[in-house]
Design an enzyme around this catalytic site. Sequence first.
Site, PDB file in Angstrom:
ATOM      1  N   LYS B  79       1.463   1.995  -1.924  1.00  0.00           N
ATOM      2  CA  LYS B  79       0.544   2.579  -0.948  1.00  0.00           C
ATOM      3  C   LYS B  79      -0.482   3.447  -1.670  1.00  0.00           C
ATOM      4  O   LYS B  79      -0.129   4.160  -2.621  1.00  0.00           O
ATOM      5  CB  LYS B  79       1.345   3.413   0.060  1.00  0.00           C
ATOM      6  CG  LYS B  79       0.527   3.903   1.264  1.00  0.00           C
ATOM      7  CD  LYS B  79       1.428   4.640   2.261  1.00  0.00           C
ATOM      8  CE  LYS B  79       0.658   5.147   3.466  1.00  0.00           C
ATOM      9  NZ  LYS B  79       1.539   5.836   4.444  1.00  0.00           N
ATOM     10  N   SER B 154       1.089   4.413   9.210  1.00  0.00           N
ATOM     11  CA  SER B 154      -0.040   4.289   8.323  1.00  0.00           C
ATOM     12  C   SER B 154       0.224   3.377   7.122  1.00  0.00           C
ATOM     13  O   SER B 154      -0.725   2.971   6.457  1.00  0.00           O
ATOM     14  CB  SER B 154      -0.448   5.673   7.802  1.00  0.00           C
ATOM     15  OG  SER B 154       0.583   6.224   7.002  1.00  0.00           O
ATOM     16  N   SER B 178       5.445   6.424   9.591  1.00  0.00           N
ATOM     17  CA  SER B 178       4.502   5.545   8.882  1.00  0.00           C
ATOM     18  C   SER B 178       5.127   4.437   8.053  1.00  0.00           C
ATOM     19  O   SER B 178       4.423   3.546   7.599  1.00  0.00           O
ATOM     20  CB  SER B 178       3.585   6.377   7.988  1.00  0.00           C
ATOM     21  OG  SER B 178       2.618   7.015   8.776  1.00  0.00           O
TER      22      SER B 178
END
Lengths: 478, 490
Positions: B79, B154, B178
Site C-alpha cells: 500500500k 482505503s 481499511s
Amino acid sequence: MAKQYETVIGLEVHVELATKTKIFCGCSTAFGGDPNTHTCPVCTGMPGSLPVLNKKVVEYAMAVGLATNCTITQDCKFDRKNYFYPDNPQNYQISQLYLPICRDGHVTIETANGPKDIRIHEIHMEEDAGKLVHDDFTDSSYVDYNRSGVPLIEIVSEPDMRSAEEVIAYLDALRMAVQYLGASDCKLQEGSMRADVNLSVREVGSSEFGTRTETKNLNSFKAIARCIANETERQIDLIEAGEKVVQETRRWDDNKEYSYAMRSKEDAQDYRYFPDPDLVPIHISDEWIEQIKQDQPELRPEKKKRYMEEYCLPEYDANILTGVKHLADLFESVVDFGKKPKEVSNWLMGDTMRLVKEKEMELEEIDFDAKHLASLIDLIEAGTINRTAAREVFEHIFEENIDPVAYVEEHGLKQDNNEEGLRSIVSEVVKNNPKSVEDYHAGKTKALGFLVGQTMKASKGKANPALVNKLIMELLTK
Amino acid sequence: MSVLNLTAVSLGKKIQAGELSAVEATQEVLAQVERVEKDVHSYVSYDGEAALKRAKEVQQLIDEKKLTHPLAGVPVAIKDNMCTKGVTTTCSSKILSNFVPPYSSTAVEKLEAAGAIMIGKTNMDEFAMGSTTETSAYGITRNPWNLDHVPGGSSGGSCAAVAANEAIYALGSDTGGSIRQPSSFCGVTGIKPTYGTVSRFGLIAYGSSLDQIGPVAKDVRDCATILSTISGYDSKDSTSIKREDYDFNQYLGQDIKGLRIGVPKGYFKEGLDKEVADHVLSLAKTLEAQGAVVEEFDLSLVEYAIPAYYVIADAEASSNLERFDGVKYGYRAKEYNGLHDMIKKSRSQGFGPEVKRRIMLGSFVLSSGYYDAYYLKALRTKALIVKAFDEAFAKYDVILAPAAPTTAPKIGSSLADPIKMYLGDIYTISVNLAGLPGITVPVGKDKNGLPIGAQLIGNRFREDVLFKAAYAYEQTKTYEMCDLAQKGVN
Ligand SMILES: [Zn+2]
C-alpha cells in the site's frame, strides 16, 4: 503624593539539557556542525517517522524537579502543540501541557529582608526547534534542523518576584542547581538557558494583579535587569497617563535597550493541544524517584555549609568557590591530594581569579590539572621554592598546564638555602645601603623589608626569604 | 500449474523446492499486471524492471540456501502509505507526488529480509481517508469482480491487486476497517492485528492511535505466515508491544470444539443488507456444526462508535498532516507570496476535498472551547467501548460481524453523501477504537456476483482464536477467483 507601584514578576525559564542525543531520536545534540548534519527522519519530521523518548531527559527533568522541591507527576505524558512555522519540521512541537512532569516546587533566595521562597508552578519537558537562516543575497530562507529535537525543560515560576534583584537571585539559584546536577551548562549567552519575563505592575497594597506582558529574547542577566526596569517604567507611564497595559508578547532589543510588541493576546494562536498518540504515557515509579534522589549530587547550599564546617573556610571563600561547580570540583580535587583547604582556597581565590580576570575568561574555562596545583603547594611547603617563584610557576600551570616539579628543575627556580652564599650577598646589600641601616637603627622597621627585597633581587628571586630575614637581622644587631 | 493459482505459501514452497523460480513467478505476475492493470488500476506505481532485478537477486540467495523463508521469491504489493526506500511513496496524494523516502517502513524491511519481491505500490484513498479508493489523486481503482463497482477502501488497491492476481499477496493498513472492508468487497482474506503488533514506523500516519498494518491474501494460512513475518516489537515505535506469540501458523488446524461465538444482535438489524446478513450468519452455522457454540448478545454503544471514531481519527489526522507544508519535501505551489502563502497554497492545492474535510473537522474538535465537548468526550466514549468489548469477551472467544453493510457499491455512488459513507464503517471502527484484532474471510456472493466477507473479532492479543476459527471455516470452502484474475490462468 505620587502613587507607589510594585512590580510583579514571574519567569519562564528554558533550559537545554545536557543529553548526548536528542529527546526523540538518536541524533547528536553537539553544538555547531554543518547545517542539517545532526538530523534524521525523526527530527526533520519525515512522513512515517516516530518519536521515541530519551529516558535521560526524564531523569534530568526529575533531578531538577527534586532539587527545586517539586512533586513528581508519576503518570505524565506528552502533548502536541500545533502551529505552522518551518523551524518546527512537523508543524507541531511535542511538549507537556496537561500533565507536566514536575509541579509545585520552590527555590529559596537571599534578599535584603532575609530568605524568600519563589514558588515553581511546573517544570515540563519539550523539544527545541530548528533555526531559520535568511540569505539576503538570494532573498531565500533556509532551515537548519540541527537543534530540532534538542531536549529542553521549561521551568515556570509563580509571580513571586518583586524586583530585578530577586529575579537574578532566582535565576542564579536555578542555574546553580541545574549546573550542579550536570543537567545543563546553563549559558545564557549561548542560549542553553533562556528566560522570558512576565511582568505587571500594581499599586502597593493592591491584592489584584495588573495586566501582564511577556518579554522574550533576554540573553544576559544585565539584559534581564534592564528589561525589568524598562518594562516597569513603560507600564507605570501607561497607567499614569490613564491608558491600559495591553496583554502581549514583547521582544527585547538589547542594543536599543527597548522592547517592542510582537503579538497581542487577540492574535494568540490556538495551539490545539492534545496528547501525542505516538508516545505512550510515562509511568515514574517510587523506586525510580528514589534512585534519582540517591544519585543526586551535593548541591550548592549543602556544599557551602560543608566547606565552612569541614574545611573551616570563611563564608566568603565558601561562597565564591561554590559559585561555579567547576571551581568547586577543582578545589575539592586539590584538597583530595591532602592539601590544606585554606591554602588551596588562597590559590584559587587569589592568583586564579586574577588570571581569569586578566584573560577575560569564564571560570568554566579554567583548565589545569588539580595535581599540578597540589605539587606546587608541596614544593612551597618543602621549601624547594619560595612564594615569588611559586607565583611565576603557577602562571605557567594556569596557562599551559605544566608539571611544576619538572618546570622548577628545568628553569633552575629552586630556592637558595645556602647560608654561606646568602650571607655574602646580604653583607654586600647592607654595605651598599647605609641609609637603610641607619633608618632601621632609628626605629624605622620598614627599612628591613627594603633590605630583604634588595637581597631577593640580587639572588634573582631564588633566596629563601626566611633565611634572608634571619641573616640580615644577625648582621644588623651585631 | 500457473503461478497465479497459487497462494503465497504454496508458491513459496515451490520456489524453495526448485519447481519454480522467483523470476518466473515475478514474470507471470507482471504479465497479469500488463493484462488487467488498465482496467483495475490497483497500483499507483509499479516497476517491472526493478521487480525482475530483485527476483534474480533473491533467486540467487535461495539457490545459495541463504534465503529459506516461506515467502522468499513471492511477489507482493505494498500500500502506498508505507515508506519504501528509494521508491516514490505518495499516500495517493498530490502533496506527496514527488516524495521518495530515504528509508523503508519496518514492515516492508521485514518482508524484504524474508525475500519478498515488491511489484509496486497500491492505490488507496488519499491518506487512507475513505472507504472506496475513489479519493485517490491518481485515479480510482475498480473492483476486479465488476469494474463498475468500487473495491472498497482505503486499502482498495491492495485488495484488488490480490483479487485480480496482480500480486500474490499485499500489505494494507487499517485505521477504521481499511483492510477488512475492501477484503470483503474483493473476496479476499485480510487481517488487522491487535494494535501494537506490527510496527507503525514508516507507515505514514492517518490516525496514529488506530492505524495498524496487516496482510491481504488469498487464504488464512497466507495471512498467518505474512503476519508472523511482519510483526514484532520495534524500538522505533513507542506504541509497539512485546507479544508472547509471533508464530501464528501454530493455530491453524486447532480444534474449535466449544469455541464460543457471540453474535451482536444490533449488528444484524436494519441497515444491513439481507443477503449480506444471511451469508455472514452462515459462517456461524458452519462453525456450529464443528462444535462451536453460537449465541446472540447485545453489544452496547454501537451507535456512539462512529462519531467517537471520526472525532479521534480526524483530530489526530489534522495534526499528523501538518508536516505536509511544501517546505521540506512534497508538492510546493508554483506561485506564492511569502512563507505563509506558500504553505497555504501548497496545502490547498496538494490535498483533495475529503482530506481537507477531515483536517477541518479534526482541527475544529481540538480548538480551545471545543476540546472537552468533542475530543475528550470521544476519548471517554472510546474507553466505554473498550469496556463493552471486555465484557463481551468475558463471555465469548470471538465475535461474528459483517465487514460492511452491503456488497461493493457502484463507482460514484458514495462520495456524494459522506455521512452515509462514514456510516458504512459501523462494523469495523469499534475494533480499531478498542485496539482489537479482526479478520475478514470470504463467505459467498450476492445475487449480482459480488463477494461478501464475514468479520471475526477477537480480544486483544487473541489472533490465535481468529486464525483457528477462520481456518476451520475456510476448510469447508474453496478460494474463488474472479474472471479477470483467471485471464492469465491456464
Ligand atoms: Zn534525529
